[in-house]
Every structure is written in structure tokens, then in C-alpha cells.
Design a protein around this motif. Structure first.
Motif, PDB file in Angstrom:
ATOM      1  N   GLY A  21      20.944  27.925 109.182  1.00  0.00           N
ATOM      2  CA  GLY A  21      22.365  28.105 109.393  1.00  0.00           C
ATOM      3  C   GLY A  21      22.662  28.777 110.719  1.00  0.00           C
ATOM      4  O   GLY A  21      23.599  28.388 111.435  1.00  0.00           O
ATOM      5  N   ALA A  22      21.875  29.801 111.061  1.00  0.00           N
ATOM      6  CA  ALA A  22      22.064  30.488 112.344  1.00  0.00           C
ATOM      7  C   ALA A  22      21.855  29.529 113.507  1.00  0.00           C
ATOM      8  O   ALA A  22      22.592  29.541 114.495  1.00  0.00           O
ATOM      9  CB  ALA A  22      21.112  31.676 112.438  1.00  0.00           C
ATOM     10  N   GLY A  23      20.830  28.677 113.391  1.00  0.00           N
ATOM     11  CA  GLY A  23      20.575  27.692 114.444  1.00  0.00           C
ATOM     12  C   GLY A  23      21.727  26.710 114.580  1.00  0.00           C
ATOM     13  O   GLY A  23      22.095  26.317 115.694  1.00  0.00           O
ATOM     14  N   ALA A  24      22.315  26.326 113.449  1.00  0.00           N
ATOM     15  CA  ALA A  24      23.443  25.394 113.492  1.00  0.00           C
ATOM     16  C   ALA A  24      24.656  26.044 114.152  1.00  0.00           C
ATOM     17  O   ALA A  24      25.386  25.382 114.904  1.00  0.00           O
ATOM     18  CB  ALA A  24      23.788  24.943 112.075  1.00  0.00           C
ATOM     19  N   ILE A  25      24.888  27.326 113.880  1.00  0.00           N
ATOM     20  CA  ILE A  25      25.996  28.031 114.538  1.00  0.00           C
ATOM     21  C   ILE A  25      25.795  28.040 116.050  1.00  0.00           C
ATOM     22  O   ILE A  25      26.730  27.816 116.819  1.00  0.00           O
ATOM     23  CB  ILE A  25      26.119  29.462 113.988  1.00  0.00           C
ATOM     24  CG1 ILE A  25      26.587  29.435 112.523  1.00  0.00           C
ATOM     25  CG2 ILE A  25      27.083  30.299 114.839  1.00  0.00           C
ATOM     26  CD1 ILE A  25      26.554  30.784 111.827  1.00  0.00           C
ATOM     27  N   ARG A  26      24.567  28.284 116.471  1.00  0.00           N
ATOM     28  CA  ARG A  26      24.279  28.320 117.919  1.00  0.00           C
ATOM     29  C   ARG A  26      24.427  26.936 118.554  1.00  0.00           C
ATOM     30  O   ARG A  26      24.714  26.839 119.751  1.00  0.00           O
ATOM     31  CB  ARG A  26      22.890  28.893 118.161  1.00  0.00           C
ATOM     32  CG  ARG A  26      22.779  30.386 117.870  1.00  0.00           C
ATOM     33  CD  ARG A  26      21.481  30.964 118.383  1.00  0.00           C
ATOM     34  NE  ARG A  26      20.340  30.523 117.593  1.00  0.00           N
ATOM     35  CZ  ARG A  26      19.852  31.175 116.528  1.00  0.00           C
ATOM     36  NH1 ARG A  26      20.440  32.295 116.125  1.00  0.00           N
ATOM     37  NH2 ARG A  26      18.813  30.724 115.878  1.00  0.00           N
TER      38      ARG A  26
END
Length: 246
Positions: A21-26
Motif C-alpha cells: 500500500g505504501a508503494g502504491a501511494i508513492r
């Protein structure tokens, strides 16, 4: 827009966001932030906190107001019209950044469990490629907070809504039910002497509230605690598990 990312963010705790999820936000060029009225302004703030926690340079944010749902024509028709209206707000918010190729929306809990983000996304025109990034569900957060298993050994369970509990009563053939989206303390429609309850609000957040016990002993405490918390914060997100006593 070429791609829409629906990112599960748990119950508002930045630690509930997965590495995926963090990677998708970035990855996102633009993130849509819903606003639900002045009394719920901290819901947008929580999303901003999560974005800032996982990015060095936050992507552009585009805010939109959630329209009011009306049930004058019946519940299902009201929800359908409401989803149309929200999709139009998404479309307008996306239109503020026509250069954005990857657009994201941060979804409480999981976009596949009692959430309409996928149904709203299906109304966008043109249709983007939609990806779902799962998060920790409210159900997981609740059982973890109370340190209980969600079901008895080998036994089925039902996940349903407060509306269904009020309308249809206790689900047939199960001893355990998880109740979501209940703004009316619908456990009050049951014979309290027959059930135990595990209730939680703001689960996993600093404001977390937990109450458990025999339903006939803690029902009033839950109602009072819930009303006070809603008045204090202007909003509440809660969930509970009911288990029929043997």
C-alpha cells in the motif's frame, strides 16, 4: 488517467498500511481526498497523515465533498443515485490534474469488504485500469484488539450490517456474527441474555475504545460510550462481534 489504485489503509493507523500500500501511494500522481463535512474534517487529516508518513515528496492531492445520500425513493435506489453522484465528484476531482496517469484513493479498511469504491469506480468514463491493494480490515483489527478468534472451531460465521440485523433478526445457522455499518446499536433488537459481545470503535487508533462481555450487562455501556465518542469527535467508526452463548 490510465490507472486507478484503491488502497486499503486499515482503520486510520499509518502502521496498518502494508508495504504494498505504501508503494502504491508513492506511485500515485494524484490522490483523491474525500471530505465529509466540517464535523468530520479530521478524516481527511488522517489520510494526509498517512500519505506524509510513507512519502518523502507527497503527490498532489485533490479534495472533493461527499454528497448527502437520500432514501426518499427507497434504500437501494438511494444508494445507486448516491454512487452516481460520488462518481461525478471523483471525475471532477480527477479533472483538476489532466496530466495525472496514476490516481489513488485511500479506503478505510479493505476496498472489497462492505465498501462501494469498486462500484463507484465502475461508473467512471472512460474506464481506467483499476487495481485493489488490500489493507487490514476492521474485522481483523477488532479481533486482534480483543485477542479473540473470529469463529469457533470448524464453525461458520456471518459478516453483515446493522440494517440487516434489524430487518431480519439473528442470521440462521450460525453462532457468530460480525456487524458492520451500524449507527443504531442494532444489537438492541436481540434477546441480550443469549449473547456475548466484543465491541470496538476507532480500532487501532489512539482513540481506540473497547468493550466486551455479556450483552445484557454491557449494552447500555456501549450505547453511552458510543454516543459520547461521536459527540466528541464528530464521527465514529465502530464494529462488533456477537456470539450466541452455548
Amino acid at each position: 488517467m490510465q490507472e486507478l489504485l484503491l488502497i486499503g489503509i486499515g482503520t486510520g493507523n499509518p502502521d496498518h498500511v502494508t508495504r504494498q500500500g505504501a508503494g502504491a501511494i508513492r506511485r500515485a500522481d494524484l490522490i483523491l481526498i474525500p471530505r465529509k463535512g466540517a464535523g468530520k474534517s479530521d478524516l481527511a487529516g488522517l489520510r494526509e497523515t498517512i500519505i506524509n508518513a510513507v512519502t518523502d515528496t507527497p503527490p498532489r492531492l485533490s479534495y472533493f465533498d461527499i454528497p448527502q445520500r437520500r432514501d426518499d425513493d427507497g434504500y437501494l435506489r438511494g444508494v445507486d443515485a448516491w454512487h452516481d453522484a460520488i462518481a461525478a465528484r471523483w471525475q471532477a476531482a480527477i479533472g483538476t490534474s489532466p496530466e495525472a496517469k496514476v490516481v489513488a484513493l485511500l479506503v478505510w479498511g479493505d476496498p472489497s469488504l462492505y465498501d462501494s469504491s469498486l462500484r463507484i469506480a465502475a461508473r467512471l468514463d472512460p474506464q481506467p485500469r483499476t487495481r485493489v491493494i488490500p489493507g487490514i480490515t476492521a474485522l481483523q483489527a477488532l479481533t486482534a484488539a480483543h485477542a479473540i478468534p473470529v469463529n469457533e472451531i470448524g464453525a461458520p460465521l456471518v459478516v453483515t450490517t446493522g440494517r440487516q440485523l434489524r430487518k431480519n433478526g439473528w442470521p440462521q445457522g450460525v453462532e457468530t456474527a460480525v456487524i458492520m455499518l451500524d449507527g443504531e446499536c442494532s444489537f438492541g433488537t436481540l434477546d441480550a441474555a443469549e449473547f456475548d459481545i466484543w465491541w470496538g470503535a476507532y480500532v487501532g487508533m489512539d482513540e481506540e475504545l473497547l468493550i466486551s462481555g455479556a450483552l445484557d450487562q454491557v449494552a447500555d455501556q456501549i450505547r453511552t460510550t458510543r454516543a459520547q465518542a461521536r459527540a466528541e469527535h464528530g464521527w465514529i467508526m465502530d464494529i462488533y462481534l456477537l456470539r450466541r452463548r452455548n
